[in-house]
Scaffold this motif. Structure first.
Motif, mmCIF file in Angstrom:
data_model
loop_
_atom_site.group_PDB
_atom_site.id
_atom_site.type_symbol
_atom_site.label_atom_id
_atom_site.label_comp_id
_atom_site.label_asym_id
_atom_site.label_seq_id
_atom_site.Cartn_x
_atom_site.Cartn_y
_atom_site.Cartn_z
ATOM 1 N N LEU A 211 -0.738 7.450 2.073
ATOM 2 C CA LEU A 211 -0.463 7.532 3.508
ATOM 3 C C LEU A 211 -1.599 6.922 4.323
ATOM 4 C CD1 LEU A 211 0.955 11.169 3.741
ATOM 5 C CD2 LEU A 211 2.247 9.058 4.055
ATOM 6 N N GLU A 212 -2.832 7.133 3.857
ATOM 7 C CA GLU A 212 -3.986 6.551 4.548
ATOM 8 C C GLU A 212 -4.006 5.031 4.428
ATOM 9 O OE1 GLU A 212 -6.269 7.933 6.383
ATOM 10 O OE2 GLU A 212 -6.624 10.007 5.769
ATOM 11 N N GLY A 213 -3.334 4.499 3.400
ATOM 12 C CA GLY A 213 -3.289 3.050 3.223
ATOM 13 C C GLY A 213 -4.575 2.466 2.696
ATOM 14 N N VAL A 214 -5.292 3.215 1.849
ATOM 15 C CA VAL A 214 -6.548 2.713 1.289
ATOM 16 C C VAL A 214 -6.384 2.498 -0.205
ATOM 17 C CG1 VAL A 214 -8.001 3.791 3.035
ATOM 18 C CG2 VAL A 214 -7.458 5.054 0.974
ATOM 19 N N GLY A 215 -6.928 1.388 -0.695
ATOM 20 C CA GLY A 215 -6.889 1.114 -2.127
ATOM 21 C C GLY A 215 -5.483 0.820 -2.627
ATOM 22 N N ASN A 216 -5.382 0.705 -3.933
ATOM 23 C CA ASN A 216 -4.094 0.493 -4.584
ATOM 24 C C ASN A 216 -3.523 1.822 -5.062
ATOM 25 O OD1 ASN A 216 -4.172 -2.368 -4.396
ATOM 26 N ND2 ASN A 216 -5.582 -2.430 -6.135
ATOM 27 N N HIS A 217 -2.220 1.867 -5.183
ATOM 28 C CA HIS A 217 -1.547 3.051 -5.714
ATOM 29 C C HIS A 217 -1.936 3.191 -7.183
ATOM 30 C CE1 HIS A 217 2.242 5.683 -5.367
ATOM 31 N NE2 HIS A 217 1.721 5.933 -6.560
ATOM 32 N N ASP A 218 -2.450 4.365 -7.595
ATOM 33 C CA ASP A 218 -2.880 4.540 -8.971
ATOM 34 C C ASP A 218 -2.345 5.836 -9.555
ATOM 35 O OD1 ASP A 218 -4.481 6.596 -8.025
ATOM 36 O OD2 ASP A 218 -6.338 5.448 -8.103
ATOM 37 N N TYR A 219 -2.821 6.183 -10.761
ATOM 38 C CA TYR A 219 -2.291 7.338 -11.491
ATOM 39 C C TYR A 219 -2.495 8.638 -10.746
ATOM 40 C CZ TYR A 219 -7.138 8.230 -12.678
ATOM 41 O OH TYR A 219 -8.479 8.495 -12.594
ATOM 42 N N LEU B 30 0.809 -1.215 0.000
ATOM 43 C CA LEU B 30 0.000 0.000 0.000
ATOM 44 C C LEU B 30 0.838 1.258 0.000
ATOM 45 C CD1 LEU B 30 -2.736 -1.034 2.579
ATOM 46 C CD2 LEU B 30 -2.880 -1.098 0.091
ATOM 47 N N ARG B 31 1.840 1.325 0.851
ATOM 48 C CA ARG B 31 2.560 2.587 1.045
ATOM 49 C C ARG B 31 3.904 2.557 0.332
ATOM 50 N NH1 ARG B 31 0.336 1.702 6.346
ATOM 51 N NH2 ARG B 31 -1.474 3.058 6.629
ATOM 52 N N THR B 32 3.856 2.698 -0.985
ATOM 53 C CA THR B 32 5.077 2.741 -1.763
ATOM 54 C C THR B 32 5.495 4.189 -1.979
ATOM 55 O OG1 THR B 32 3.740 2.661 -3.768
ATOM 56 C CG2 THR B 32 4.633 0.586 -2.969
ATOM 57 N N GLY B 33 6.802 4.374 -2.201
ATOM 58 C CA GLY B 33 7.297 5.706 -2.503
ATOM 59 C C GLY B 33 8.038 6.330 -1.340
ATOM 60 N N THR B 34 8.442 7.580 -1.542
ATOM 61 C CA THR B 34 9.154 8.357 -0.532
ATOM 62 C C THR B 34 8.149 9.080 0.349
ATOM 63 O OG1 THR B 34 10.971 8.665 -2.100
ATOM 64 C CG2 THR B 34 10.896 10.158 -0.206
ATOM 65 N N ARG B 35 8.195 8.856 1.660
ATOM 66 C CA ARG B 35 7.198 9.389 2.593
ATOM 67 C C ARG B 35 6.925 10.878 2.360
ATOM 68 N NH1 ARG B 35 5.568 8.215 7.788
ATOM 69 N NH2 ARG B 35 5.306 6.146 6.884
ATOM 70 N N LEU B 36 7.969 11.633 2.131
ATOM 71 C CA LEU B 36 7.849 13.080 1.978
ATOM 72 C C LEU B 36 6.880 13.469 0.867
ATOM 73 C CD1 LEU B 36 9.191 15.583 3.281
ATOM 74 C CD2 LEU B 36 10.905 15.475 1.478
ATOM 75 N N PHE B 37 6.789 12.629 -0.182
ATOM 76 C CA PHE B 37 6.000 12.993 -1.358
ATOM 77 C C PHE B 37 4.847 12.032 -1.639
ATOM 78 C CE2 PHE B 37 10.561 14.029 -2.047
ATOM 79 C CZ PHE B 37 10.459 15.384 -1.798
ATOM 80 N N SER C 56 6.875 13.133 8.551
ATOM 81 C CA SER C 56 6.781 12.588 9.911
ATOM 82 C C SER C 56 6.693 11.062 9.879
ATOM 83 C CB SER C 56 5.549 13.155 10.622
ATOM 84 O OG SER C 56 5.354 12.495 11.860
ATOM 85 N N PRO C 57 7.431 10.381 10.775
ATOM 86 C CA PRO C 57 7.291 8.925 10.856
ATOM 87 C C PRO C 57 5.914 8.514 11.364
ATOM 88 C CG PRO C 57 8.710 9.758 12.619
ATOM 89 C CD PRO C 57 8.453 10.906 11.697
ATOM 90 N N ASN C 58 5.200 9.464 11.966
ATOM 91 C CA ASN C 58 3.836 9.201 12.419
ATOM 92 C C ASN C 58 2.881 9.467 11.257
ATOM 93 O OD1 ASN C 58 1.117 10.111 13.540
ATOM 94 N ND2 ASN C 58 2.091 9.256 15.372
ATOM 95 N N LEU C 59 2.193 8.435 10.798
ATOM 96 C CA LEU C 59 1.331 8.565 9.624
ATOM 97 C C LEU C 59 0.252 9.621 9.825
ATOM 98 C CD1 LEU C 59 0.873 4.852 8.512
ATOM 99 C CD2 LEU C 59 1.880 6.686 7.157
ATOM 100 N N SER C 60 -0.371 9.623 10.986
ATOM 101 C CA SER C 60 -1.447 10.586 11.243
ATOM 102 C C SER C 60 -0.942 12.013 11.156
ATOM 103 C CB SER C 60 -2.071 10.331 12.622
ATOM 104 O OG SER C 60 -2.646 9.048 12.682
ATOM 105 N N THR C 61 0.257 12.234 11.651
ATOM 106 C CA THR C 61 0.832 13.581 11.596
ATOM 107 C C THR C 61 1.112 13.992 10.157
ATOM 108 O OG1 THR C 61 1.838 13.263 13.773
ATOM 109 C CG2 THR C 61 2.744 15.013 12.399
ATOM 110 N N ALA C 62 1.673 13.077 9.369
ATOM 111 C CA ALA C 62 1.966 13.382 7.966
ATOM 112 C C ALA C 62 0.680 13.651 7.191
ATOM 113 C CB ALA C 62 2.735 12.223 7.337
#
Length: 782
Positions: free
Chosen positions: A525-533, A512-519, A570-576
């Motif tokens: 970040l919410e972790g819902v669905g698949n990564h799409d366009y 679910l959470r692919t990529g660089t956290r910053l972007f 942020s390493p905290n998902l909710s904060t990001a």
């Protein structure tokens, strides 16, 4: 660390048996806290391959913080290797210059520093009360005697407990140490330019760190993490290295670690007094002259003052390495371990980029996608009027090299808790050199035009069935050539995390959470669905917005990151998530864009923020609602999926784009690309009004574009802006409340036959009114 700063040798005589002659590589054996300080530039050389950004300047200024980061990084990656690990490591089949048991036993019998009767190494205290020179010095002496006897002329054990060994990034003195107690040092063409053991010692020449504890002071978790700190620094300062051995030593026992891209493998404890033969074998294995057995990629080597890469193709080619002290590399142990070198081809006199990385076995290699792009471009060459895919890099050559399981002697890859550790495969690609990261672009015009090409390239990739899934500032490049043609002004690179939408194998799995956290997009970040366009589009927005907000002027970074952006990483998902939502919903977020980046970039950020307000945020809420409804009863979910086609019902629980093309994708890509195109037109029209612009920066298409009527803040509105900004910092608004108001504020898709004029203004913001005049036909390429 630059080796030319290392002081000269201690008088040791270099072993020149394996040194390469000019342009010829040596023969190879078979491979088997958050203290956010100022942003500093890594190099002023415009052709240096940039180092990887580790989030928001997270350089772990304290060793304590680094140890904590490594604990998280290596969680569920500590694999027990049992005694067979030591047996296979020290076998003569693995280490060609390992002496026989008879030779080792003969040494023990004649060496006065070991008692065959007591089975004990001389002068090693039996019950030390503290860790000091009384414990360190006899161990160092015995190791050096072993190295000299078995003719390890380019190796030595150095007592580094009282010396400084600088890290790449400065670290403050804390309770944790910055250097090993004893360091097994060496030199050779695969380690560093300086062909001598340096004094003071440096990690550039470290073969294996040795951490010494007395028995009563051993703390298993802390001690192994301390070794991990040293191993990480070896990988950082020796960028052609793939794994590092480390030793935990007490007055009685020894334990060996192998730190690699899958985590850490460790042996059981052994008594190095009673098992002196194995102790000697371990020391000799860690000091072997065969550098590949110590984790070095022997295709990268020094010859005099020049570093070279020699390919392992049937007809090998040798390239010189540009700026060999500053490759791109990741400052981690566990993971992809990406390293990039800028090469120079003496034959073609062109630059190219050599990339090494470790991918998980179940992931399609990057070169598969690069080859798809190359094949598509070859097709287009044969079709009249077709141009290559814009804004995307391709590949010259590639291949696989090794697997972690082979480096671990085919031992089970199962960590302490019983879970399997994923296999990783070492691969390389050779690609053309396209330029520097987009954040280095020296003008707003070059930056925007590169961004435009990259967005177009993303759309073309998606039509091919490729999702990039790791769009970041360092994966977007600009072409420094001001005469570059449209489609060649910016490039999207790094397909490590890409996914083939036409391959069911590449989509499978919980990824679910692919990529660089910053972007990452908010949905990812919410972790819902698949990564799409749309997630890739949103990542492009976050990446360019980051550049615009963290640049003092084009190509020049600000001293500090705006505090409103810090929590994106942020390493905290909710904060990001909360930080990025606040940015989209705040009507004055665009004010964070540096004034020297220009009002047009500010307007673009405002427009795109409106777009993602309307399209991205409501979609997340919709997916979450539908997923909650579907998750109630999986049996009912299966029944509905079976029944739906019969009654003409379309069931899509996530509304993600997993098909090659649909109308919605074309519409959304068109809105984003056209918005950037309009901003380019207005920015260059504004510059032409102020001063003559070279013809090569203004195309005929620009003249045919409809314009923007831009109205900056009026008198007395600046104070209102600041008040609104302060409100945004403390309040996160519900995106669903904005749906009705925003629907009429985004650019028309241009699909209808009527020309429209709409006024786009962030809600309740007096700062900007952007009037977009849309033509009836689809806009031409900028």
């Amino acid at each position: 660390m630059s080796d030319h700063l290392v002081s000269e040798n201690l008088g040791a005589v270099p072993d020149i048996r394996g040194l390469p002659h000019k342009r010829n590589a040596p023969a190879m054996s078979s491979p088997s806290t958050f203290d956010r300080g100022p942003i500093t530039t890594q190099s002023q050389d415009p052709e240096t391959v940039q180092d990887t950004p580790r989030g928001v300047a997270r350089y772990h200024l304290h060793v304590d913080a680094l140890q904590g980061a490594l604990e998280a990084e290596l969680e569920a990656a500590w694999v027990p290797g049992l005694t067979i690990f030591l047996e296979r490591l020290t076998s003569r089949d693995h280490i060609p210059d390992m002496p026989s048991n008879t030779e080792i036993d003969g040494f023990l019998k004649q060496y006065k520093g070991y008692s065959m009767k007591k089975l004990k190494w001389d002068k090693v205290p039996s019950k030390p009360k503290r860790e000091d020179s009384a414990l360190y010095n006899p161990l160092t002496t015995h190791i050096n005697v072993i190295l000299r006897h078995f003719e390890r002329g380019t190796r030595a054990a150095v007592g580094t407990y009282a010396k400084e060994m600088p890290h790449v990034h400065y670290v403050h003195q804390t309770a944790l140490k910055m250097k090993p107690d004893i360091t097994l040092m060496g030199y050779g063409p695969y380690l560093a330019q300086n062909q001598a053991i340096p004094d003071p010692p440096r990690y550039t020449h470290c073969l294996a760190p040795i951490e010494v504890r007395y028995e009563d002071a051993v703390q298993w978790n802390q001690d192994r993490l301390q070794l991990a700190v040293y191993a990480r620094e070896c990988l950082v300062q020796q960028p052609n290295r793939n794994f590092v051995y480390g030793v935990l030593l007490t007055e009685k026992r020894l334990l060996l670690f192998q730190f690699d891209r899958a985590g850490a493998l460790f042996s059981p404890w052994i008594n190095f007094h009673t098992n002196a033969r194995m102790f000697i074998k371990i020391i000799l294995a860690l000091s072997t002259a065969y550098s590949d057995k110590l984790g070095f990629d022997m295709r990268i080597y020094w010859d005099g003052s020049t570093r070279y890469f020699k390919s392992d193709a049937p007809a090998p080619k040798i390239y010189s390495i540009h700026d060999p002290y500053k490759p791109f590399r990741r400052h981690t142990i566990h993971g992809r371990g990406t390293t990039c070198w800028l090469l120079y081809d003496d034959d073609t006199r062109k630059k190219c980029v050599l990339k090494f990385a470790w991918r998980t076995k179940d992931r399609e290699p990057e070169y598969v996608f690069l080859d798809m792009i190359r094949q598509e471009n070859e097709k287009r060459k044969k079709m009249p009027g077709q141009n290559p895919i814009p804004g995307v890099g391709t590949v010259i050559d590639y291949g696989d090299s090794a697997e972690v399981s082979k480096l671990r002697f085919n031992l089970p890859m199962r960590e302490e808790g019983g879970r399997d550790v994923p296999e990783r495969i070492y691969y390389w690609t050779l690609q053309p050199y396209y330029g520097q990261p987009l954040e280095k672009a020296p003008s707003v015009s070059q930056s925007l035009r590169a961004f435009y090409d990259i967005l177009q390239g993303g759309f073309e990739l998606w039509k091919l069935g490729i999702l990039h899934r790791d769009i970041s500032t360092r994966n977007m490049l600009f072409n420094p050539d001001p005469n570059a043609e449209p489609g060649q002004r910016g490039f999207l690179i790094d397909f490590d995390m890409a996914k083939n939408l036409n391959s069911t194998a590449s989509i499978a799995g919980n990824d679910l959470r692919t990529g660089t956290r910053l972007f990452q997009s908010i949905k990812v970040l919410e972790g819902v669905g698949n990564h799409d366009y749309l997630d890739d589009l949103e990542s492009s927005f976050w990446a360019y917005t980051w550049i615009a907000c963290t640049s003092e002027s084009p190509g020049v970074p600000r001293d500090r990151i705006p505090r409103e952006l810090i929590d994106w990483d942020s390493p905290n998902l909710s904060t990001a998530i909360r930080s990025k939502r606040r940015f989209l919903l705040c009507p004055t977020s665009y004010c964070l864009v540096s004034s020297k980046m220009g009002e047009h970039v500010q307007h673009m950020v405002a427009l795109l923020a409106l777009f993602f307000q309307e399209k991205a945020l409501p979609r997340i809420a919709r997916i979450q609602t539908e997923n909650r409804a579907v998750d109630v009863d999986p049996f009912m979910q299966a029944y509905i999926a079976k029944l739906a086609p019969k009654i003409g019902l379309h069931v899509d629980a996530t509304h993600d784009a997993t098909q090659t093309l649909d109308v919605e994708a074309k519409e959304w890509f068109d809105v984003v690309i056209r918005t950037v195109g309009l901003i380019i037109t207005e920015e260059e029209a504004s510059r032409r009004a102020l001063s003559p612009v070279p013809d090569n920066l203004v195309s005929a298409q620009d003249e045919d574009r409809s314009g923007l009527v831009l109205k900056p803040p009026g008198p007395g509105e600046q104070q209102m802006l600041e008040e609104k900004k302060q409100q945004c910092e403390t309040t996160t608004q519900d995106p669903m409340n904005f749906q009705k108001d925003l629907a009429s504020k985004l650019p028309d898709t241009g699909n209808g036959g009527n020309s429209k004029k709409r006024v786009l203004s962030p809600q309740r913001s007096p700062s900007v009114r952007v009037t977009v005049a849309h033509p009836a036909k689809k806009a031409k390429q900028v």
